[in-house]
Design a protein around this motif. Structure first.
Motif, mmCIF file in Angstrom:
data_model
loop_
_atom_site.group_PDB
_atom_site.id
_atom_site.type_symbol
_atom_site.label_atom_id
_atom_site.label_comp_id
_atom_site.label_asym_id
_atom_site.label_seq_id
_atom_site.Cartn_x
_atom_site.Cartn_y
_atom_site.Cartn_z
ATOM 1 N N TYR A 100 -19.172 -2.817 94.826
ATOM 2 C CA TYR A 100 -18.193 -3.522 95.643
ATOM 3 C C TYR A 100 -18.920 -4.726 96.234
ATOM 4 C CZ TYR A 100 -15.259 0.674 95.501
ATOM 5 O OH TYR A 100 -14.495 1.726 95.088
ATOM 6 N N ILE A 143 -14.510 -5.905 92.905
ATOM 7 C CA ILE A 143 -15.013 -4.648 92.311
ATOM 8 C C ILE A 143 -15.491 -4.940 90.893
ATOM 9 C CG2 ILE A 143 -14.463 -2.265 91.699
ATOM 10 C CD1 ILE A 143 -12.130 -2.398 93.634
ATOM 11 N N GLU A 174 -13.191 -5.930 87.826
ATOM 12 C CA GLU A 174 -12.087 -4.978 87.702
ATOM 13 C C GLU A 174 -11.001 -5.189 88.747
ATOM 14 O OE1 GLU A 174 -14.473 -1.344 85.561
ATOM 15 O OE2 GLU A 174 -14.237 -1.234 87.734
ATOM 16 N N GLY A 175 -11.187 -6.144 89.624
ATOM 17 C CA GLY A 175 -10.126 -6.429 90.602
ATOM 18 C C GLY A 175 -10.692 -6.740 91.965
ATOM 19 N N LYS A 176 -9.801 -6.831 92.920
ATOM 20 C CA LYS A 176 -10.192 -7.301 94.242
ATOM 21 C C LYS A 176 -9.464 -6.505 95.314
ATOM 22 C CE LYS A 176 -10.618 -11.922 94.252
ATOM 23 N NZ LYS A 176 -10.144 -13.310 94.406
ATOM 24 N N LEU A 177 -10.180 -6.106 96.352
ATOM 25 C CA LEU A 177 -9.535 -5.472 97.499
ATOM 26 C C LEU A 177 -9.342 -6.566 98.552
ATOM 27 C CD1 LEU A 177 -11.677 -2.206 97.726
ATOM 28 C CD2 LEU A 177 -9.380 -2.461 96.793
ATOM 29 N N PRO A 178 -8.102 -6.958 98.797
ATOM 30 C CA PRO A 178 -7.880 -8.117 99.672
ATOM 31 C C PRO A 178 -8.222 -7.830 101.125
ATOM 32 C CG PRO A 178 -5.799 -7.167 98.954
ATOM 33 C CD PRO A 178 -6.868 -6.395 98.254
ATOM 34 N N ILE A 202 -13.059 -8.105 98.739
ATOM 35 C CA ILE A 202 -14.154 -7.407 98.052
ATOM 36 C C ILE A 202 -13.857 -7.414 96.560
ATOM 37 C CG2 ILE A 202 -15.171 -5.138 97.627
ATOM 38 C CD1 ILE A 202 -14.968 -4.558 100.555
ATOM 39 N N VAL A 250 -4.197 -3.860 92.530
ATOM 40 C CA VAL A 250 -5.169 -4.925 92.832
ATOM 41 C C VAL A 250 -6.429 -4.763 91.983
ATOM 42 C CG1 VAL A 250 -4.375 -5.379 95.175
ATOM 43 C CG2 VAL A 250 -6.147 -3.644 94.794
ATOM 44 N N ALA A 251 -6.625 -3.569 91.427
ATOM 45 C CA ALA A 251 -7.816 -3.353 90.604
ATOM 46 C C ALA A 251 -7.573 -2.203 89.635
ATOM 47 C CB ALA A 251 -9.028 -3.035 91.480
ATOM 48 N N CYS A 252 -8.332 -2.223 88.553
ATOM 49 C CA CYS A 252 -8.318 -1.105 87.607
ATOM 50 C C CYS A 252 -9.771 -0.688 87.387
ATOM 51 C CB CYS A 252 -7.681 -1.519 86.286
ATOM 52 S SG CYS A 252 -7.855 -0.250 85.021
#
Lengths: 187, 187
Positions: A126, A166, A148-152, A164, B142-144
Motif C-alpha cells: 500500500y 495498491i 491494482e487500484g487506489k483507496l481514495p 493510497i 476502487v481496486a482489484c
C-alpha cells in the motif's frame, strides 16, 4: 525423480547486493529511519521506543525479513516484508530508501529472495501518494508490480488526506519479469 | 471512530429488522456461522470475535416474523484509522429478494450516523450476489487485488469497494436504490 537441480540462492548481482538485518544493527537501522532526507514507505514507526519494539520483532513474523541494500559498499536503503498471511500465501513489502534511484536491482534481488525462500504466491504494498512517497509506485512497477487500484483519501498525514495506491506482484509476474529482463534471477 | 460500546440497537426496515445480539443469542449465531463457513463467498472458516469494540455491534437480520435469517457485523480496518469493514452473511433460502440490500442500507446508514468516516468492503470475484448489489447502483470497485484470497482450493481476485458519507448520499439517490433511500429517510 526430478532430473534438474534447484536454483541457487542469490544475494548479489553485479554491483548490487543485499544483507540480512541482524540484532546488532539497531543503531544503524534507527539512524537511517531518522534521516529527514530518507524516503520512507509506510509501516515503519518513527519514534525511538516504537522503533525498538519494531526492531526486536524483526524476523519473528511469518515470512518477515529485512535486508540492507547496497551498491558496491554504498548503502541504498532497507527493504523488508512484514507479517505474512498464511491463508492467502501473501506478504506485504515495505522499504526505506536513501538512494531511491539505485534501489531497483536490490529490490528485485530481495523479491527473488522472498519467492525463493517462502511458499508465497503474492507480494503487495500500500503506497500512500504523499509528496515524500510518490516515488514508490514507479519504483515497484519497474520490477513487475501491477497497479491494482487506489483507496481514495485513506492515508492521514499532518491533517491531510492522501490516496493510497495498491500494488501487487504474483509469483508468475516475477518469473515473467525475470525471463524478460534478468534471466539470471529465474527460480 | 466513536468506540463507546453500543449495547442494544434495533434498526427497523420494511422487510427485515436488525437487532443487536444478546448473550442468549450466541448459540444461534454459532449455527449461522457454521452454515456460512461452508460458503466459499464467506471465505471459509469463521473467525468472528464478539469481544472487540466497534462502531456498531454485530446484529442479527430478522424477518418481520422475527426469524433470524442472517448476521451483519463491522470491524475496524487493522491498517487504517476510522475505516469500518462490513461483513454480511444471509441465508437467501429463508428470505425475500431485497433482504440483503435492505440490511446493508440499514447498517451502513447507522455506521455513518455513529461516526464512521469510510466504509470498506472486500468482495470475492465469484460473489455475484454482492457484486450485483453494487452494480445496480453503478458503484465501481476502487481496486482489484489479484489472487489475494485462497478459497475452496484456489486463489481468487478480491474487489474492493469503498465510500465515504458524501458518496454514500449520492449512492442512495440512484434510481435503483430509491426504495431503500425512502426507507433510510424514515430512520
Amino acid at each position: 525423480m526430478k532430473n534438474r537441480l534447484p536454483a541457487l540462492g542469490v544475494n548479489s548481482l553485479d554491483e548490487y547486493s543485499i544483507e540480512s538485518v541482524t540484532a546488532n544493527d539497531l543503531q544503524k537501522f534507527i539512524n537511517i529511519i531518522k534521516d529527514p532526507e530518507i524516503k520512507v514507505h509506510n509501516r515503519i514507526p518513527d519514534t525511538d521506543a516504537e522503533l525498538e519494539i519494531f526492531f526486536s520483532r524483526i524476523g519473528m513474523h511469518l515470512w518477515g525479513s529485512y535486508v540492507f541494500a547496497y551498491r558496491n559498499n554504498e548503502l541504498v536503503g532497507i527493504i523488508g516484508t512484514s507479517q505474512g498471511d498464511p491463508s492467502s500465501l501473501s506478504v506485504e513489502i515495505t522499504s526505506v530508501l536513501i538512494k531511491p534511484n539505485l534501489a531497483k536491482f536490490p529490490l528485485i534481488i530481495f523479491l527473488r529472495r522472498v519467492f525463493w525462500n517462502f511458499p508465497i504466491n503474492r507480494i503487495y504494498c500500500y503506497c500512500p501518494l504523499t509528496q515524500n512517497q510518490s516515488i514508490f509506485p514507479e519504483l515497484y512497477m519497474s520490477v513487475g508490480f501491477v497497479n491494482e487500484g487506489k483507496l481514495p483519501r485513506y492515508w492521514l498525514e499532518k491533517n491531510q488526506r492522501f490516496d493510497i495506491c495498491i500494488l501487487g506482484l504474483l509469483r508468475e509476474d516475477f518469473l515473467n519479469w525475470c525471463k524478460l529482463f534478468e534471466p539470471r534471477l529465474l527460480i | 471512530m466513536n468506540k463507546n460500546q453500543i449495547n442494544l440497537i434495533t434498526l427497523e426496515g420494511r422487510l427485515v429488522d436488525l437487532t443487536s445480539l444478546l448473550p442468549e443469542d450466541r448459540a444461534e449465531l454459532h449455527n449461522l456461522d457454521r452454515q456460512g463457513e461452508l460458503l466459499p463467498q464467506m471465505e471459509g472458516l469463521s473467525q468472528r470475535s464478539l469481544d472487540h469494540q466497534s462502531i456498531l455491534p454485530t446484529m442479527f437480520i430478522r424477518t418481520k416474523a422475527k426469524n433470524v435469517v442472517g448476521v451483519i457485523a463491522c470491524t475496524e480496518h487493522p491498517d487504517f484509522d476510522n475505516i469500518g469493514i462490513v461483513s454480511l452473511y444471509i441465508d437467501i433460502e429463508r428470505c425475500r429478494p431485497g433482504t440483503s440490500l435492505e440490511a446493508i442500507f440499514l447498517y451502513i446508514n447507522a455506521m455513518f450516523s455513529h461516526g464512521a468516516e469510510y466504509i470498506y468492503c472486500e468482495v470475492l470475484e465469484f460473489n455475484w450476489g454482492m457484486l450485483r448489489i453494487f452494480e445496480r447502483g453503478n458503484i465501481k470497485p476502487v481496486a482489484c487485488l489479484r489472487k489475494h484470497s485462497y478459497v475452496a482450493g484456489q486463489f481468487w481476485d478480491v474487489y474492493i469497494f469503498t465510500f465515504d458519507k458524501q458518496l454514500w448520499g449520492a449512492i442512495k439517490n440512484i434510481k435503483s436504490y430509491r426504495f431503500w433511500n425512502s426507507l433510510s429517510e424514515t430512520q
